[in-house]
Design a protein around this motif. Sequence first.
Motif, PDB file in Angstrom:
ATOM      1  N   PHE A 103      -2.380   1.183  11.671  1.00 60.24           N
ATOM      2  CA  PHE A 103      -1.955   1.093  10.223  1.00 60.24           C
ATOM      3  C   PHE A 103      -2.234   2.093   9.531  1.00 60.24           C
ATOM      4  O   PHE A 103      -1.580   2.647   8.571  1.00 60.24           O
ATOM      5  N   GLY A 104      -3.399   3.021   9.744  1.00 60.23           N
ATOM      6  CA  GLY A 104      -3.279   4.267   9.129  1.00 60.23           C
ATOM      7  C   GLY A 104      -2.162   5.230   9.111  1.00 60.23           C
ATOM      8  O   GLY A 104      -1.841   5.933   8.475  1.00 60.23           O
ATOM      9  N   ALA A 105      -1.834   5.501  10.457  1.00 64.47           N
ATOM     10  CA  ALA A 105      -0.680   6.168  11.059  1.00 64.47           C
ATOM     11  C   ALA A 105       0.605   5.722  10.369  1.00 64.47           C
ATOM     12  O   ALA A 105       1.264   6.769   9.772  1.00 64.47           O
ATOM     13  N   LEU A 106       0.965   4.524  10.597  1.00 62.29           N
ATOM     14  CA  LEU A 106       2.196   3.996   9.775  1.00 62.29           C
ATOM     15  C   LEU A 106       2.040   4.207   8.147  1.00 62.29           C
ATOM     16  O   LEU A 106       2.916   4.798   7.651  1.00 62.29           O
ATOM     17  N   ALA A 149       0.965  -1.178  -0.036  1.00 63.13           N
ATOM     18  CA  ALA A 149       0.241  -0.115   0.171  1.00 63.13           C
ATOM     19  C   ALA A 149       0.873   1.219  -0.149  1.00 63.13           C
ATOM     20  O   ALA A 149       0.465   2.176  -0.647  1.00 63.13           O
ATOM     21  N   GLY A 150       2.044   1.255   0.729  1.00 63.64           N
ATOM     22  CA  GLY A 150       2.776   2.143   0.613  1.00 63.64           C
ATOM     23  C   GLY A 150       3.288   2.514  -0.489  1.00 63.64           C
ATOM     24  O   GLY A 150       3.648   3.788  -1.061  1.00 63.64           O
ATOM     25  N   LEU A 151       3.927   1.699  -1.205  1.00 65.98           N
ATOM     26  CA  LEU A 151       4.691   1.776  -2.611  1.00 65.98           C
ATOM     27  C   LEU A 151       3.579   2.531  -3.579  1.00 65.98           C
ATOM     28  O   LEU A 151       3.868   3.396  -4.421  1.00 65.98           O
ATOM     29  N   ILE A 152       2.438   2.140  -3.486  1.00 66.27           N
ATOM     30  CA  ILE A 152       1.215   2.713  -4.489  1.00 66.27           C
ATOM     31  C   ILE A 152       1.135   4.039  -4.140  1.00 66.27           C
ATOM     32  O   ILE A 152       0.994   5.053  -4.816  1.00 66.27           O
ATOM     33  N   GLY A 153       0.749   4.523  -2.766  1.00 67.47           N
ATOM     34  CA  GLY A 153       0.592   5.660  -2.429  1.00 67.47           C
ATOM     35  C   GLY A 153       1.807   6.604  -2.347  1.00 67.47           C
ATOM     36  O   GLY A 153       1.518   7.909  -2.988  1.00 67.47           O
ATOM     37  N   ALA A 154       2.942   6.121  -2.222  1.00 68.21           N
ATOM     38  CA  ALA A 154       4.173   6.976  -2.376  1.00 68.21           C
ATOM     39  C   ALA A 154       4.416   7.369  -3.624  1.00 68.21           C
ATOM     40  O   ALA A 154       4.676   8.510  -4.056  1.00 68.21           O
ATOM     41  N   THR A 188       0.572   6.349   6.371  1.00 63.83           N
ATOM     42  CA  THR A 188       0.375   7.779   6.089  1.00 63.83           C
ATOM     43  C   THR A 188       1.579   8.592   6.094  1.00 63.83           C
ATOM     44  O   THR A 188       2.279   9.127   5.384  1.00 63.83           O
ATOM     45  N   GLY A 189       2.520   8.142   7.302  1.00 65.55           N
ATOM     46  CA  GLY A 189       3.799   8.291   7.605  1.00 65.55           C
ATOM     47  C   GLY A 189       4.648   7.901   6.434  1.00 65.55           C
ATOM     48  O   GLY A 189       5.574   8.700   6.014  1.00 65.55           O
ATOM     49  N   TRP A 229       2.030  11.659  13.421  1.00 66.11           N
ATOM     50  CA  TRP A 229       0.694  11.227  12.708  1.00 66.11           C
ATOM     51  C   TRP A 229      -0.143  10.316  13.690  1.00 66.11           C
ATOM     52  O   TRP A 229      -1.355  10.223  13.689  1.00 66.11           O
ATOM     53  N   TYR A 230       0.561   9.409  14.605  1.00 69.38           N
ATOM     54  CA  TYR A 230      -0.189   8.622  15.418  1.00 69.38           C
ATOM     55  C   TYR A 230      -0.640   9.358  16.477  1.00 69.38           C
ATOM     56  O   TYR A 230      -2.212   9.229  17.013  1.00 69.38           O
ATOM     57  N   PHE A 231       0.011   9.800  17.341  1.00 69.57           N
ATOM     58  CA  PHE A 231      -0.142  10.417  18.651  1.00 69.57           C
ATOM     59  C   PHE A 231      -1.237  11.833  18.371  1.00 69.57           C
ATOM     60  O   PHE A 231      -2.026  11.861  19.039  1.00 69.57           O
ATOM     61  N   VAL A 232      -0.688  12.621  17.554  1.00 66.12           N
ATOM     62  CA  VAL A 232      -1.123  14.150  17.334  1.00 66.12           C
ATOM     63  C   VAL A 232      -2.505  13.979  16.396  1.00 66.12           C
ATOM     64  O   VAL A 232      -3.428  14.994  16.507  1.00 66.12           O
ATOM     65  N   VAL A 233      -2.416  13.182  15.434  1.00 62.87           N
ATOM     66  CA  VAL A 233      -3.342  13.230  14.356  1.00 62.87           C
ATOM     67  C   VAL A 233      -4.618  12.035  14.381  1.00 62.87           C
ATOM     68  O   VAL A 233      -5.766  12.461  14.818  1.00 62.87           O
ATOM     69  N   PHE A 234      -4.102  10.878  14.369  1.00 61.27           N
ATOM     70  CA  PHE A 234      -5.172   9.733  14.472  1.00 61.27           C
ATOM     71  C   PHE A 234      -5.657   9.570  15.574  1.00 61.27           C
ATOM     72  O   PHE A 234      -7.088   9.466  15.796  1.00 61.27           O
ATOM     73  N   LEU A 235      -4.954   9.582  16.826  1.00 62.89           N
ATOM     74  CA  LEU A 235      -5.550   9.494  18.026  1.00 62.89           C
ATOM     75  C   LEU A 235      -6.281  10.695  18.522  1.00 62.89           C
ATOM     76  O   LEU A 235      -7.256  10.500  19.716  1.00 62.89           O
ATOM     77  N   ALA A 236      -6.049  11.656  17.998  1.00 63.01           N
ATOM     78  CA  ALA A 236      -7.026  12.858  18.414  1.00 63.01           C
ATOM     79  C   ALA A 236      -8.342  12.949  17.492  1.00 63.01           C
ATOM     80  O   ALA A 236      -9.172  13.838  17.781  1.00 63.01           O
ATOM     81  N   LEU A 237      -8.552  12.074  16.734  1.00 63.10           N
ATOM     82  CA  LEU A 237      -9.852  11.964  16.108  1.00 63.10           C
ATOM     83  C   LEU A 237     -11.126  11.704  16.904  1.00 63.10           C
ATOM     84  O   LEU A 237     -10.827  11.049  17.871  1.00 63.10           O
ATOM     85  N   PRO A 238     -12.250  12.363  16.671  1.00 63.82           N
ATOM     86  CA  PRO A 238     -13.277  12.135  17.449  1.00 63.82           C
ATOM     87  C   PRO A 238     -13.938  10.760  17.371  1.00 63.82           C
ATOM     88  O   PRO A 238     -13.724   9.914  16.207  1.00 63.82           O
TER      89      PRO A 238
END
Length: 319
Positions: free
Chosen positions: A188-191, A93-98, A193-194, A139-148
């Motif tokens: 998975f999303g944070a990893l 997934a990372g290869l495709i997205g990047a 995305t990063g 991405w993990y602590f500031v973005v994804f874990l902060a989601l409502p």
Amino acid sequence: MATPAVTPWWRNRRLIPWLVQGVAGLLVLVVVAFLVGNLVRNLTNAGLLLSWSWLRNPAGFDVSETLLPYNAELPYWRALLAGLVNTLRVVLAGLIGATVLGTLIGVAAFSSNGLLRRLARVYVELIRNIPLLLQLVFWYFVVFLALPGGEQAIQLPGVVLAKSGLYLGNPELINDVWQGQLRLTVEFGALLTGLVVYTAAFIAEVVRGGVASVPPGQWEASRSLGLTPLQTLQRIVLPQALRVIVPGLNSQYISLAKNSSLAVACGYTDLYSVAETTLNQTGRAVEVVLILLGSYLVIDLLISALMNGVNSWVQIKER
């Protein structure tokens, strides 16, 4: 009739490279044999001979998410396989997205819009100069874990993005818990995305260099034919730039595969995470490390072989 002069072997330009490679290969084999022999002697003296029978013992721990059916009663080899599948999942997934994001940013460097060019430059310089580990933590602590969560989650048609993950396929809120046909965890999303954001910055530079290698006359000729800038990129510039881009992509793809081992920063259960737990429980350090080394080596060699094939195809098409 004069007899042709015989060239001494030490001046033979065809023979010398083969001799040098043979000597270098022999030295490598000697060093490897010495290291392996030293390892075996040390293990024998410590009473820790290599053994793989422990792979059949029950693992006794769960894997938080995996595409393979798995539970704690299954053996260690199944747990390691589940971790490997998770690693391959995020790498693919990372290869495709990047690749997609990096190509768009690399092409944006040649946009006629000055603001877009500057934004692309800022992105590349900013992302490349921040360590990947710090970006994953962000991405993990500031973005994804902060989601409502619950009813306050981000809801789109057929998609819900909540603190508990990304839900696809007409998700529903049941007892204040989202349920969907497909769920991607925040780990998975944070990893992913990063890895995508970080690797895309390097791929953008590879694409920019490849596009810059195409002679400016190609752009001028396409404009004289009435082609739009987008058509010029698609039909003329990018096909020629591939011969320069593909070799650079190879190294970036391999780097992404190796960087995926930083998944522990996001709590994602990949091969490295499962291997670390296995090592702590079994104490089989050498065997676990050999499995890790072999797995990542095979992944990188497969990527390299695939990209070398693509490179050969591009070069043939270029002629």
